[in-house]
Scaffold this motif. Structure first.
Motif, PDB file in Angstrom:
ATOM      1  N   THR A 220       1.063  -1.286   0.172  1.00 46.05           N
ATOM      2  CA  THR A 220       0.037  -0.337  -0.349  1.00 46.05           C
ATOM      3  C   THR A 220       1.082   1.395   0.264  1.00 46.05           C
ATOM      4  O   THR A 220       2.270   1.308   0.452  1.00 46.05           O
TER       5      THR A 220
ATOM      6  N   PRO B 126      -2.516   6.855   5.481  1.00 44.28           N
ATOM      7  CA  PRO B 126      -2.166   5.971   3.978  1.00 44.28           C
ATOM      8  C   PRO B 126      -3.569   6.554   2.686  1.00 44.28           C
ATOM      9  O   PRO B 126      -4.106   7.801   3.141  1.00 44.28           O
TER      10      PRO B 126
ATOM     11  N   ARG C  83      -7.567   2.655   1.405  1.00 44.84           N
ATOM     12  CA  ARG C  83      -6.318   2.041   0.932  1.00 44.84           C
ATOM     13  C   ARG C  83      -6.188   1.986  -0.194  1.00 44.84           C
ATOM     14  O   ARG C  83      -6.867   1.959  -1.351  1.00 44.84           O
TER      15      ARG C  83
END
Length: 220
Positions: A172, A186, A194
């Motif tokens: 990610t 994130p 994500r």
């Protein structure tokens, strides 16, 4: 509001974020889109991974092998990834360690809240010693936040995009927003909290294609 939500609200609002846009425009114009660097042979990628001490996430490995070792991409372009490239070993420090954004982030937040205040100390000397200790720990926590990651690109003004390469979040992409004092957050979009490397890159590619078709002289 939790740390991640604060960071996303303040620093991860995409191309329209006024703070980042103003900073970028004040500093320099957007760079031209560069062609991707030549993809490395598999053996060279294995050498890179050996220097880093970790196998890279599959989507990023595929990009390096089939698209290129850096170049055109989101932000100011993807950083090159070659064996013995300048600074690679320095950037590799801690890459093989676990990426623990929530755990270390909580420690980082608590540490920020406990920054020494001058009026809590009887003398400037006592305050200076306490602040020096606090500042040293602050540096340590800022480094620990990014253990298990690789910097992918620069967003300008001290912001970066990083790739998680270890732990449950491996693959990610995240925002390095230490310039705001918020640590790491994130990347996300509507319906997804994500984004993987491929999603992040393909989102940029779709955006770049749309902008190209909207150029001067283009018609629907």
């Amino acid at each position: 509001m939790d740390r991640g939500a604060r960071a996303r609200a303040r620093a991860s609002q995409g191309p329209g974020d006024e703070r980042r846009l103003r900073c970028r425009l004040d500093q320099r114009p957007w760079p031209p889109i560069r062609a991707p660097a030549t993809a490395p042979p598999p053996g060279e990628l294995v050498e890179v991974e050996g220097e880093l001490g970790v196998r890279l996430p599959e989507e990023y490995r595929t990009f390096l092998l089939e698209v290129g070792a850096g170049g055109a991409g989101p932000d100011y372009g993807i950083f090159p990834r070659r064996p013995s490239a300048e600074g690679i070993k320095a950037r590799a420090q801690g890459v093989a360690e676990p990426f623990r954004p929530e755990e270390v982030g909580a420690l980082f937040d608590a540490h920020q809240e406990n920054e020494p205040a001058r009026d809590a100390f009887a003398s400037a000397e006592e305050f200076g010693r306490a602040y020096q200790e606090w500042d040293a720990r602050d540096d340590e926590l800022r480094e620990e936040l990014f253990a298990g990651t690789l910097h992918l690109s620069s967003q300008g003004c001290g912001y970066y995009t990083v790739l998680a390469v270890t732990g449950p979040e491996a693959g990610t992409v995240w925002d390095d927003v230490r310039a705001l004092g918020e640590g790491v957050a994130p990347k996300h979009r509507a319906g997804a909290d994500r984004l993987t490397f491929a999603q992040w890159y393909l989102d940029w590619l779709a955006f770049a294609e749309r902008k190209a078709w909207e150029g001067p002289g283009r018609t629907a």
